[in-house]
Design an enzyme around this catalytic site. Structure first.
Site, PDB file in Angstrom:
ATOM      1  N   ARG A  79       0.800  -1.217   0.000  1.00  0.00           N
ATOM      2  CA  ARG A  79       0.000   0.000   0.000  1.00  0.00           C
ATOM      3  C   ARG A  79       0.836   1.271   0.000  1.00  0.00           C
ATOM      4  O   ARG A  79       0.658   2.155  -0.824  1.00  0.00           O
ATOM      5  CB  ARG A  79      -0.854   0.081   1.275  1.00  0.00           C
ATOM      6  CG  ARG A  79      -2.210  -0.482   1.202  1.00  0.00           C
ATOM      7  CD  ARG A  79      -2.603  -0.863   2.615  1.00  0.00           C
ATOM      8  NE  ARG A  79      -1.678  -1.877   3.075  1.00  0.00           N
ATOM      9  CZ  ARG A  79      -1.863  -3.171   2.875  1.00  0.00           C
ATOM     10  NH1 ARG A  79      -2.934  -3.587   2.305  1.00  0.00           N
ATOM     11  NH2 ARG A  79      -0.965  -4.054   3.266  1.00  0.00           N
ATOM     12  N   THR A  80       1.746   1.361   0.980  1.00  0.00           N
ATOM     13  CA  THR A  80       2.457   2.616   1.195  1.00  0.00           C
ATOM     14  C   THR A  80       3.291   2.988  -0.029  1.00  0.00           C
ATOM     15  O   THR A  80       3.272   4.127  -0.492  1.00  0.00           O
ATOM     16  CB  THR A  80       3.345   2.498   2.449  1.00  0.00           C
ATOM     17  OG1 THR A  80       2.528   2.037   3.526  1.00  0.00           O
ATOM     18  CG2 THR A  80       3.973   3.818   2.822  1.00  0.00           C
ATOM     19  N   LYS A 123      24.893  -5.158  -1.610  1.00  0.00           N
ATOM     20  CA  LYS A 123      26.360  -5.332  -1.635  1.00  0.00           C
ATOM     21  C   LYS A 123      27.003  -4.657  -0.432  1.00  0.00           C
ATOM     22  O   LYS A 123      28.220  -4.502  -0.373  1.00  0.00           O
ATOM     23  CB  LYS A 123      26.929  -4.737  -2.922  1.00  0.00           C
ATOM     24  CG  LYS A 123      26.400  -5.373  -4.188  1.00  0.00           C
ATOM     25  CD  LYS A 123      27.020  -4.710  -5.415  1.00  0.00           C
ATOM     26  CE  LYS A 123      26.367  -5.188  -6.691  1.00  0.00           C
ATOM     27  NZ  LYS A 123      26.754  -4.371  -7.838  1.00  0.00           N
ATOM     28  N   ARG A 128      11.560   3.959   3.630  1.00  0.00           N
ATOM     29  CA  ARG A 128      11.089   2.971   4.612  1.00  0.00           C
ATOM     30  C   ARG A 128      12.282   2.110   5.008  1.00  0.00           C
ATOM     31  O   ARG A 128      13.025   1.639   4.138  1.00  0.00           O
ATOM     32  CB  ARG A 128       9.977   2.099   4.030  1.00  0.00           C
ATOM     33  CG  ARG A 128       9.689   0.893   4.927  1.00  0.00           C
ATOM     34  CD  ARG A 128       8.428   0.178   4.545  1.00  0.00           C
ATOM     35  NE  ARG A 128       7.251   0.932   4.945  1.00  0.00           N
ATOM     36  CZ  ARG A 128       6.033   0.390   5.070  1.00  0.00           C
ATOM     37  NH1 ARG A 128       5.839  -0.884   4.808  1.00  0.00           N
ATOM     38  NH2 ARG A 128       5.018   1.131   5.441  1.00  0.00           N
ATOM     39  N   HIS A 146       5.290   6.215  11.668  1.00  0.00           N
ATOM     40  CA  HIS A 146       4.761   6.045  10.314  1.00  0.00           C
ATOM     41  C   HIS A 146       3.772   7.198  10.122  1.00  0.00           C
ATOM     42  O   HIS A 146       2.561   7.019  10.145  1.00  0.00           O
ATOM     43  CB  HIS A 146       4.065   4.687  10.233  1.00  0.00           C
ATOM     44  CG  HIS A 146       3.703   4.231   8.844  1.00  0.00           C
ATOM     45  ND1 HIS A 146       3.781   5.047   7.742  1.00  0.00           N
ATOM     46  CD2 HIS A 146       3.251   3.033   8.390  1.00  0.00           C
ATOM     47  CE1 HIS A 146       3.389   4.374   6.675  1.00  0.00           C
ATOM     48  NE2 HIS A 146       3.067   3.153   7.039  1.00  0.00           N
TER      49      HIS A 146
HETATM   50  C1  NCD Z   1       1.969  -0.977   8.531  1.00  0.00           C
HETATM   51  C2  NCD Z   1       3.464  -0.845   8.547  1.00  0.00           C
HETATM   52  O1  NCD Z   1       4.157  -1.266   7.637  1.00  0.00           O
HETATM   53  O2  NCD Z   1       3.930  -0.278   9.509  1.00  0.00           O
HETATM   54  N1  NCD Z   1       1.383  -1.133   7.292  1.00  0.00           N
HETATM   55  C3  NCD Z   1       1.261  -0.095   6.425  1.00  0.00           C
HETATM   56  O3  NCD Z   1       2.119   0.739   6.268  1.00  0.00           O
HETATM   57  N2  NCD Z   1       0.095   0.013   5.757  1.00  0.00           N
HETATM   58  C4  NCD Z   1       1.470  -1.915   9.544  1.00  0.00           C
HETATM   59  C5  NCD Z   1       1.892  -3.350   9.481  1.00  0.00           C
HETATM   60  O4  NCD Z   1       2.824  -3.736   8.791  1.00  0.00           O
HETATM   61  O5  NCD Z   1       1.274  -4.121  10.206  1.00  0.00           O
END
Ligand code: NCD
Length: 322
Positions: free
Chosen positions: A70-71, A98, A120, A148
């Site tokens: 999703r993100t 690497k 991320r 987040h």
């Molecule tokens: C979350 C995450 O990655 O922190 N998901 C997300 O970003 N939609 C929550 C999760 O992984 O459970």
């Protein structure tokens, strides 16, 4: 921030070059970002509304060191809808595999003329570290167990829209339960900060092994009995158990976890009829949430995803153009 005074804050001019977390933001900043997201709503999801030019000529790089569906897609689409050029990079298939460090990778990417890096990473603090080593903007798309921010903002936008709070984004009088693996959840941490800054009360619910007592604070209560909490709240945000971040078993069995903390139709019957059910995804259907609830009338789960696009457009536009 004192939650009692939070709701008197109005939107303020945006002044942040990075979005590393909700923590550095004031209630006014959050409201500015949410209002900007509302402005982008049409263009985020409707093909009938033409792309905006707000990031025309800008370059956004998605630098993802952890899995994401999703993100990552959401940031990519958000940047595209604002006419930016977007580059998608992941750890596997790049020089990270690497042994190149995060900062070296980011500096090299930046040297190609990048305006914003969306990052991320499994390490808490990675986004802040990056922001202090590069001169472009940095947006945190999840750093370890820390924050987040865009997830909390899209959750806030979803709540505001469903509960009629888009006029001023004042959440006073609202109570939101966050249920499950609070200890390992960056979503929980950012949500707690965001909701309390906007004036809402938060109740954290989960097994003691996944819910540190230290997370209680002004506007934030801790509880272990979901059945006792449900009738009192306006929304419930169900979290996934982050098995990948557990060092050992945190509860006797998945069956017991579901019996105590799973959101089922039966359990939901005790809640306010219009309670909002949220989940950041990915869901473990049958563990923390029953399918009938996830797909039922109280669920705002797909609205969260749609709102995520508008929120990420707002975040990218504000930081990149500051
Ligand atoms: C979350 C995450 O990655 O922190 N998901 C997300 O970003 N939609 C929550 C999760 O992984 O459970």
């Amino acid at each position: 921030m004192n939650p009692a005074s939070a709701s008197s804050d109005v939107a303020v001019p945006w002044s942040h070059r990075h979005l590393v977390g909700i923590e550095p933001l004031s209630a006014g900043d959050i409201r500015t970002l949410l209002a900007k997201a509302v402005e982008y709503e049409g263009v985020s999801t409707s093909r009938a509304v033409p792309k905006r030019q707000d990031l025309h000529g800008k370059v956004v790089v998605n630098l993802f060191y952890e899995d994401s569906t999703r993100t990552r897609a959401s940031f990519r689409l958000a940047a595209s809808r604002l006419s930016a050029d977007v580059l998608d990079m992941s750890a596997s298939g790049s020089s990270v595999s690497k042994g190149e460090t995060l900062v070296d990778t980011a500096r090299n990417i930046e040297a190609m003329g990048v305006d914003t890096i969306v990052c991320r990473h499994s390490q808490s603090g990675a986004a802040l570290q990056l922001a202090s080593h590069v001169s472009c903007s940095v947006v945190n798309a999840g750093d370890g167990q820390h924050e987040h921010p865009t997830q909390a903002l899209l959750d806030a936008l979803t709540l505001a829209k469903r509960l009629g709070r888009t006029d001023g984004f004042d959440f006073s009088g609202l109570t939101v339960a966050i249920v499950g693996d609070i200890a390992h959840s960056r979503v929980a941490r950012s949500n707690i900060l965001c909701l309390t800054k906007l004036g809402a009360k938060v109740v954290l619910v989960g097994p003691p092994t996944l819910l540190p007592k230290t997370m209680a604070g002004p506007g934030v209560e801790i509880a272990h009995d979901l059945d006792a909490v449900l009738p009192k709240v306006d929304a419930v945000n169900m979290l996934r158990v982050q098995f990948e971040r557990l060092s050992g078993p945190a509860f006797p069995s998945q069956r017991e976890y579901t019996a105590l903390y799973g959101l089922t139709t039966r359990r939901l019957a005790q809640a306010k009829p219009r309670i909002l059910v949220m989940h950041p995804g990915p869901m473990n259907r049958g563990l923390e949430i029953e399918s009938a609830v996830a797909d039922g009338p109280n669920s705002a789960i797909l609205e969260q995803v749609a709102n995520g696009l508008a929120v990420r457009m707002a975040a990218l536009a504000l930081v990149t153009n500051t």
